[in-house]
Motif scaffolding. Sequence first.
Motif, PDB file in Angstrom:
ATOM      1  N   VAL A   1       0.858  -1.189   0.000  1.00  0.00           N
ATOM      2  CA  VAL A   1       0.000   0.000   0.000  1.00  0.00           C
ATOM      3  C   VAL A   1       0.892   1.235   0.000  1.00  0.00           C
ATOM      4  CG1 VAL A   1      -1.814   1.264   1.201  1.00  0.00           C
ATOM      5  CG2 VAL A   1      -1.799  -1.257   1.249  1.00  0.00           C
TER       6      VAL A   1
ATOM      7  N   SER B   1      -7.539  -0.655  -2.942  1.00  0.00           N
ATOM      8  CA  SER B   1      -6.468  -1.270  -2.166  1.00  0.00           C
ATOM      9  C   SER B   1      -5.871  -2.467  -2.896  1.00  0.00           C
ATOM     10  CB  SER B   1      -7.000  -1.735  -0.806  1.00  0.00           C
ATOM     11  OG  SER B   1      -6.028  -2.509  -0.131  1.00  0.00           O
TER      12      SER B   1
ATOM     13  N   TYR C   1      -6.872  -4.714   3.732  1.00  0.00           N
ATOM     14  CA  TYR C   1      -7.004  -3.299   4.066  1.00  0.00           C
ATOM     15  C   TYR C   1      -8.201  -2.718   3.336  1.00  0.00           C
ATOM     16  CZ  TYR C   1      -6.248   1.689   3.170  1.00  0.00           C
ATOM     17  OH  TYR C   1      -6.425   3.037   3.001  1.00  0.00           O
TER      18      TYR C   1
END
Length: 401
Positions: free
Chosen positions: A332, A373, A378
């Motif tokens: 990320v 994502s 997440y």
Amino acid sequence: METGIEDLARPVEASAVLEMLPARPRLLALGEPTHGEETLLDLRNALFRQLVEQEGYRTVALESDCMRGLIVDAYVTSGEGALDDVMKRGFGHDWGSSRSNRELVRWMRAFNADRPADDHVRFAGMDGPLEITHAESPRQALTALHDHLAAYVDADLLPCTADTLDELLGADERWTDPAAMTDPSRSIGRTQSTRELRLLADDLVTLLKTQAPHLAAVSSPADRDRARLYARTAVGLLRYHSWMADTSPARMARLLATRDEMMAGNLLALAARGPVLVHAHNSHLQRDKSAMSMWGHSRVEWWSAGALVSTRLGDRYAYLATALGTMRHQGVDAPPPDTVEGILHALPDPQYVTDAARLACAARTIPAVPRVSPYFGYAPLDPSHLPRIDGVVYVRNVPHD
């Protein structure tokens, strides 16, 4: 980039959080967008510690097994057990292995050590005895409820004996078969014996309610609280197992809704006792419908525990959503500027809390789009949820622990 939130970025502290809320909440919820990151849990610990020490909150509830939570509560209130064993047996989802959770439990015990019982901070699990791989047997909750009633009411009023319950429950392995999560035919949730157990559970819960005046005279408030917990858990688990055996398209939606209804019941019971701090995934605490896709199912939607509790408590329920910028060990990277996280990332502060209403105005101006994502674990903030969030806690970077 001027967004209008620069002057509203405040330190993540108890005073800043409470000042932004329209009323002092009975239940203050802090959500997280991903599980298992110690940085987020450390922030939770620091904020909750301030809210306990400075603002009088006296219950901390985590997204963990409500029955196992009784082990942790006994430790933090009376020192019962050894910390290593408490962390091993007192949490669901393997949360006991978390360094931050261990620090939280240790701090709660130290806080209580020199205080009278009526000023103790209590621990609770808000979740049912449910895992991703399986649901537990209702044995512990059902037999504990029966034992409580058998100790105080006339035996003739009991709908069955303990031996009858044991026979109908059978081996626990029948209940916890992991294959039943994806194969309804492997579940025992709609066998004749389980149907009988659901009826007996209903009778036991009814007896608990109809004998309330007598039980109030002969048992302690703590005993009655536990009995009601046993009742909620037994009924909820039997309902959950029943839906595990379902073959309709609504199966997964029913399972997820049943889990969050169990969470909501636990949270409302805790809030009736006093001010509560709760920490769980954003999806369990938001006021909007939750949604997910898993095991090949199309998108499934259900009302979260937060939505159910908010409907009951109104402004006595407050929800802070946590958002994050980067979590590079999970792929990320920095958020795009046209997302909620991108707006928040433009500020240099490593951690801060801001007013969700002002953030919603900034998101409409851009307009913000949902962040995508690359990591399934997440869940970014949905811009459309901002009007129903009370505050947003932002963590710029979540490093690998």
